[in-house]
Design an enzyme around this catalytic site. Sequence first.
Site, mmCIF file in Angstrom:
data_model
loop_
_atom_site.group_PDB
_atom_site.id
_atom_site.type_symbol
_atom_site.label_atom_id
_atom_site.label_comp_id
_atom_site.label_asym_id
_atom_site.label_seq_id
_atom_site.Cartn_x
_atom_site.Cartn_y
_atom_site.Cartn_z
ATOM 1 C CB CYS A 125 33.751 32.826 98.495
ATOM 2 S SG CYS A 125 33.377 31.852 97.052
ATOM 3 C CG ASP B 183 34.830 64.386 90.551
ATOM 4 O OD1 ASP B 183 33.812 65.028 90.811
ATOM 5 O OD2 ASP B 183 35.324 64.291 89.407
ATOM 6 C CG ASP C 268 27.800 63.861 93.360
ATOM 7 O OD1 ASP C 268 26.953 62.972 93.157
ATOM 8 O OD2 ASP C 268 27.521 64.983 93.777
ATOM 9 C CB CYS D 108 29.111 32.300 95.637
ATOM 10 S SG CYS D 108 29.874 30.869 96.386
ATOM 11 C CG ASP E 47 31.699 61.522 90.128
ATOM 12 O OD1 ASP E 47 32.139 62.195 91.068
ATOM 13 O OD2 ASP E 47 31.609 61.927 88.952
#
Lengths: 133, 725
Positions: B13, B414, B612, B16, B616
């Site tokens: 999961c 953006d 981007d 973890c 970004d």
Amino acid sequence: MSDEIPLKKALFYFVLILLFVGSLFYFKAQQNTTTGNGTNDAVFNGDVQTIDLSFKNYNYYPNTIRVKYNVPVRIIADTNTIRGCMTNINIPDFGISKTVRKGDNIIEFVPNKKGTFGFACPMRMGTGKIIVE
Amino acid sequence: MKKTTLHVTGMHCASCATLISRALQKVEGVNNANVNYSTEKAVIDHDEKITVGQLCEAIKKRGYNASLDTEKNRDREKIKQEKELKKQKIFLTLGILFSIPALIFGMLFMDYSYRNIVLILLSTPVQFFVGWQFYKGAWVSLKNFSANMDTLIALGTSAAYFFSIYAVFIASLEEQYFEVSATLITLVILGKFLETRAKGKTSEAIKKLMGLSPKQASVIRNKKEILISLEEVVQGDLVRVRPGEKVPVDGIIVEGYSSVDESMITGESIPVEKKIDDKIIGGTLNKHGSFIFKATKIGSETVLSQIIKLVEDAQGSKAPIQRFADSVSAWFVPTVVLIAAITFSIWYFLLGQSVSFSLITAVAVLVIACPCALGLATPTAIMVGTGKGAQNGILIKGGEALETTHKIKHIIFDKTGTITLGKPKVTDIVALGKKSENEFLLIAASLEKSSEHPLAEAIVKHAEEKKLKLVKTDSFKALVGRGITGEINKTKYFLGNPLLCKENKITISDFEDEIADLENEGKTVMILTNEKEALGIIAVADVIKEEAEVAVKKLKRLGITPYLITGDNERTAKAIAKKAGIINVFANVLPNQKAEHVKNLQKKGKVAMVGDGINDAPALAQADVGIAMSSGTDVAMESGSIVLMKNSIHDVVKAIILSKQTMSKIKQNMFWALIYNILGIPIAAGLLYPFTGWMLSPVIAGGAMALSSVSVVSNSLLLKAKKLR
């Protein structure tokens, strides 16, 4: 080689298994029609009603049995035709569960309830009804 | 500082992953550890002196396993998977070969004296050779005090098998159930076989991607054109591509022009015009022209290879919803065993039926309850979903990403390059005083020549179009959030926003109106000043993408609130946002503040960030789902959980729709998987017997189970046909 199974193959498997399961059900459906395996009235022999049970069309014959209420019933199983797991005949409503064999092929009980009761072999391949009136 | 990527196994999961990441960061010398549950990878930034062994140790200490994620290891893993698949296929074939005769003998040939011997000979190999995996699995589970699907099958088939041994040899009954155990094992193996395939990493999509590269290439070496195999192409090779040929590797065109079908990589159906200096992608199809290009990326560095690797990692990756399936299995199976035991007891002790009748009933319960199809529900859907995405130019990096995407409530776009085309153009120049427009432009452009900002490019391009010869700039400096500065002919200039002017104590009150007007048109205005006064203003506009408005409308219809984030001023930002239909705007945001804004918004719900892929990165990483508009060349470098190859906002909508479709498919699958069990258990136990006389033979139960497995697989494959609208 891709791990993903093409839709065609998956549908093929699906239909195949459906056919397999369906055919098993079909067999059972065949069995449960009363034509061929007939409804039989138990033969009244004075103080006991007798029925001869054998195997026909992949099921018990007869598979719908009419008996009179409170009169002792005796089922004589034909061990020549009833084979394999169908030798274990179970009538849960009357606490009957007997494996019939040559020399020991009689089932006796008193139908002390009215109504329709089922009987079957362990695999449910052979099934039938007992109608007590 | 070194970066190591490890392949981590044993996680069940997302928590973890957090545990492991924390454990790794506790190791001295480790700077940062990013662990992904669904792709099973850990990316660690650490000191040179820390070894791979030490990192793996830290992970193993927690009870997981880790190894270096190298080409060799990944190949080794692939081979292991293929071996496993082959093994299952052999088991399945053996099972079928033995079970069918066993079934026939079980129902017919009652008088054949060797019947029992034949049945034992046929069913024993199936029970213990093919069926050994169930015993092993049941044992492992028992050691951990739990029960799983293997427990059910091992119990059920053993009951049938050993009772039959007793019936034949000890009690001399005519009954036997050897064919039942054999058939059951075969039917369950079918389900396991399907499951192993579904967890594999090679979908049809990958197969198609791999087939895109041609086997040979025509290269020009020593002025001669020769035909060589794809592997022999090296960086710098001049490659010729003729009409109708596939492009072998990535590169830049040096001669000729053509139109190229890039749909197999980007999903873009319209062929793209390519001319000199344009980038070309390996695997795409050249249409009618002919050209020569210089190979820039080969082998595993090509875009195609990167995409394949990305999609491979995504296929068969885990999704958090699987936790639901695992937790259901955890209590489901022991409960079923209990029900089976109760079933047996009631029939045998209470109702006085024979051992065989009661036993076979209990076996039917065990079999029909097997949650085998549940293990197929998620992986099959993920495999088909990620494959479908890849074919549409939407690269989803894993099951977790797929699952989170459908929960998105807010999406931040953006501005530059995402909502807008990213190709700004100069629209207005207002020069003051003695300088002419061209002189003004010359200074501005010469300053901007050293800048990497997209606005700078626009100004430089405009000057070049006017054939102005740029002059040298000294002491160039970029002032973040304000603009740039530099010296030309010993005069210091500043080019930037009103904030910069304010800092330099230069008044711009004369053109404040003009600036306001331009900004309200959605343009970005920059003011050129020297150290004393303003010299003029230059306005740059970046057109929004055509599809922006429609796409934003669709997002709103999906119940998602769109936002715009930009370093631009508020007026410009709001004007652009309005054109796209976005109301909420974050303006004047510095590049390093974007992640903060994402974080704040996350308090309101799940947030997606579209930007981007490379620039970004922090904001994309912070978002619940980072959607990267691909630069088209470095897919592997892109941050975020989804990479869009086509740079289209429509794809953002499509990605979200795909996620919703896949998730609902998974839920459908789980329903189908469980409904057979839930309806079947009472019927098998004989609950309906008193009323209808219905009961279930174990073989039919096995068939129903196999049917549910196959129906889950087929249902997932239907996902391919659904349109992404």
